[in-house]
Design a protein around this motif. Sequence first.
Motif, PDB file in Angstrom:
ATOM      1  N   GLU A  44      -3.227   1.950  -2.224  1.00 26.40           N
ATOM      2  CA  GLU A  44      -1.877   2.464  -2.923  1.00 26.40           C
ATOM      3  C   GLU A  44      -2.397   3.769  -3.850  1.00 26.40           C
ATOM      4  O   GLU A  44      -3.363   3.871  -4.125  1.00 26.40           O
ATOM      5  N   LYS A  45      -1.209   4.560  -3.805  1.00 25.45           N
ATOM      6  CA  LYS A  45      -1.482   5.644  -4.537  1.00 25.45           C
ATOM      7  C   LYS A  45      -1.190   5.556  -6.053  1.00 25.45           C
ATOM      8  O   LYS A  45      -0.468   4.584  -6.339  1.00 25.45           O
ATOM      9  N   LYS A  97       0.587   5.631  -9.397  1.00 29.05           N
ATOM     10  CA  LYS A  97       1.874   5.887  -9.728  1.00 29.05           C
ATOM     11  C   LYS A  97       2.113   5.904 -11.321  1.00 29.05           C
ATOM     12  O   LYS A  97       1.264   5.718 -11.999  1.00 29.05           O
ATOM     13  N   ASP A 126      12.936  -3.395 -12.493  1.00 25.94           N
ATOM     14  CA  ASP A 126      11.671  -3.509 -11.860  1.00 25.94           C
ATOM     15  C   ASP A 126      11.771  -3.963 -10.256  1.00 25.94           C
ATOM     16  O   ASP A 126      11.021  -3.470  -9.576  1.00 25.94           O
ATOM     17  N   VAL A 146      13.745  -2.620  -8.014  1.00 25.46           N
ATOM     18  CA  VAL A 146      13.831  -1.342  -7.243  1.00 25.46           C
ATOM     19  C   VAL A 146      12.958  -0.221  -7.545  1.00 25.46           C
ATOM     20  O   VAL A 146      13.145   0.813  -7.005  1.00 25.46           O
ATOM     21  N   ALA A 147      11.863  -0.677  -8.390  1.00 24.22           N
ATOM     22  CA  ALA A 147      10.961   0.539  -8.788  1.00 24.22           C
ATOM     23  C   ALA A 147       9.811   0.333  -7.912  1.00 24.22           C
ATOM     24  O   ALA A 147       9.590  -0.805  -7.092  1.00 24.22           O
ATOM     25  N   GLU A 148       9.178   1.321  -7.720  1.00 27.75           N
ATOM     26  CA  GLU A 148       8.047   1.494  -6.681  1.00 27.75           C
ATOM     27  C   GLU A 148       6.791   0.830  -7.097  1.00 27.75           C
ATOM     28  O   GLU A 148       5.941   0.030  -6.377  1.00 27.75           O
ATOM     29  N   ASN A 149       6.671   1.133  -8.707  1.00 31.66           N
ATOM     30  CA  ASN A 149       5.359   0.422  -9.376  1.00 31.66           C
ATOM     31  C   ASN A 149       5.740  -0.826 -10.011  1.00 31.66           C
ATOM     32  O   ASN A 149       5.884  -0.712 -11.182  1.00 31.66           O
ATOM     33  N   ARG A 150       5.757  -1.596  -9.247  1.00 27.06           N
ATOM     34  CA  ARG A 150       6.438  -3.157  -9.971  1.00 27.06           C
ATOM     35  C   ARG A 150       5.492  -3.731 -11.074  1.00 27.06           C
ATOM     36  O   ARG A 150       4.082  -3.645 -10.832  1.00 27.06           O
ATOM     37  N   SER A 166       8.108  -8.678  -6.092  1.00 23.04           N
ATOM     38  CA  SER A 166       9.774  -8.465  -5.439  1.00 23.04           C
ATOM     39  C   SER A 166      10.216  -9.957  -5.527  1.00 23.04           C
ATOM     40  O   SER A 166       9.338 -10.832  -5.275  1.00 23.04           O
ATOM     41  N   GLU A 223       1.083  -7.706  -3.053  1.00 22.08           N
ATOM     42  CA  GLU A 223       1.770  -7.823  -4.399  1.00 22.08           C
ATOM     43  C   GLU A 223       0.813  -9.310  -4.938  1.00 22.08           C
ATOM     44  O   GLU A 223       1.254  -9.855  -5.912  1.00 22.08           O
TER      45      GLU A 223
END
Length: 481
Positions: free
Chosen positions: A212-213, A215, A262, A264-268, A272, A403
């Motif tokens: 992962e990049k 964030k 959280d 809808v965020a990319e960096n939770r 989910s 996750e």
Amino acid sequence: MNDHSKIDPEVENPKAAWGDLFRDGRGIYSALIIMGVCLHALQILVIAIVMPTVVADIGGADYYTWAALLYTIGSIIGAACVGPLWAFLGVRRGYGASGFAFMIGTIGCALAPDMLSLNISRGVQGISSGLVVGGGMALVSGLFEEGLRKRLLAAYQGVWMIAQLMGPFIGGMFAQYGWWRGSFWSMVPIILVFSVIAVKFLPNKLTNDTPEKKKQFPLFRLLILSSGVFCVALAGIVDTDLVQILLIAGAIFIIWIAFRLDAVAENRIYPSQALSIFSPVGTALWIMLLVGSVHTTVPLLLPLLLQVVHGVDPIYVGLVSLVISGGWTLGTFAVSGWSGRKEVIALWLGPLIMLSSLSIIVTIAQLPMLATLTIAAFFMGFGVGIHNVHLLARTMASAVKGEERITASAMPSIRSLGTAFGAATAGLLTNLAGLGTGTRPEEVGPAVTLSYSFSLIPLTAAVLMMFWFLRISAGKSKSQS
């Protein structure tokens, strides 16, 4: 999801040996995780014993409870920060930095010239200890297979029990000699060793990590979450009914906003569908929240009930508290090697035993049946123990691919959140029942009974959710086979 993480409730996996925790290079990881929970537990338990000596030395009696309050708030937030921090620094540096931050906070406590400095340092300690404990759960998930996870989680609980015995002794020893600062200084070399081991021996990536990049750090969401946690923690120490109600309602709303943002965020910071009952992980986290709230209420009010209503000596009160923790530990070790159908039985039976025990406690709370009350308290802890180790392991195994880390670190955060809500609700209900500063049996008995009776509601919900969790987690397993 890795193949070894798939759950098949019909298959009984080979039982992992305790010695396997220390074979094939896993020993250093096991020791590190156990050291982390020991340090965290001691800093929770020691402070209650030394605080009278602290106040006598540096003053600040008006803020007596804040040292524990800020540590609790910090630990909830810290555990939620594990995913973003490790994504930014990597596992080795992230966990090592958590240890060094813990050491800085501990040194700050030892050097504190006044209560303000002590409370700020306790906040730093809390955040870093949350990172250590939440990170420890992520290490359990990423470095150990399912059978070994249960063994390590059982050892985790055993260490907590030992810390519960050691904490008051260590705090009392330093308080006896009037050197409360020593309770913090004595921890510094151990935390230093812990941090050095983390930096030297941990891998920079875990086996279940996905590329992962880097964030942006979710500072805004963490601030919102912190505000909500602060509200619920504050509700546990205020005395005004209306203020308590407003704080609890406000906390629920603010925390709900934090989870919505959280989601809808990319960096939770949380997995989910973290609180969705249609997700195995979400349902499991709900169970942890509900059980955490109930398991806090019982030992929180039990000393008051025993001393005032039953007239027992303080030493027996402490013994009953250890009985609850002992039941949890015994239950955990008894079932840690179970899998397949036995695991399902443990998950199914644990909350039911808790519910039955609490029902007995509610029924006899004001009756002269001390032995029965003690036995019910033991089985309350036993019910937690036999299901909790499997719930944690199965939640890790149910994590959505990618996750695994935030799922593991979310568990202590959510459970501590339940603990905070449980303490706040117990305070509100006892106040509504007219307890206030009452110290007579006719005031204490009904107030405690009301709070225990209310706890039957979330515990019943946890029982029903466990049945649902077993169904959907098994269904997910079959769909992935």
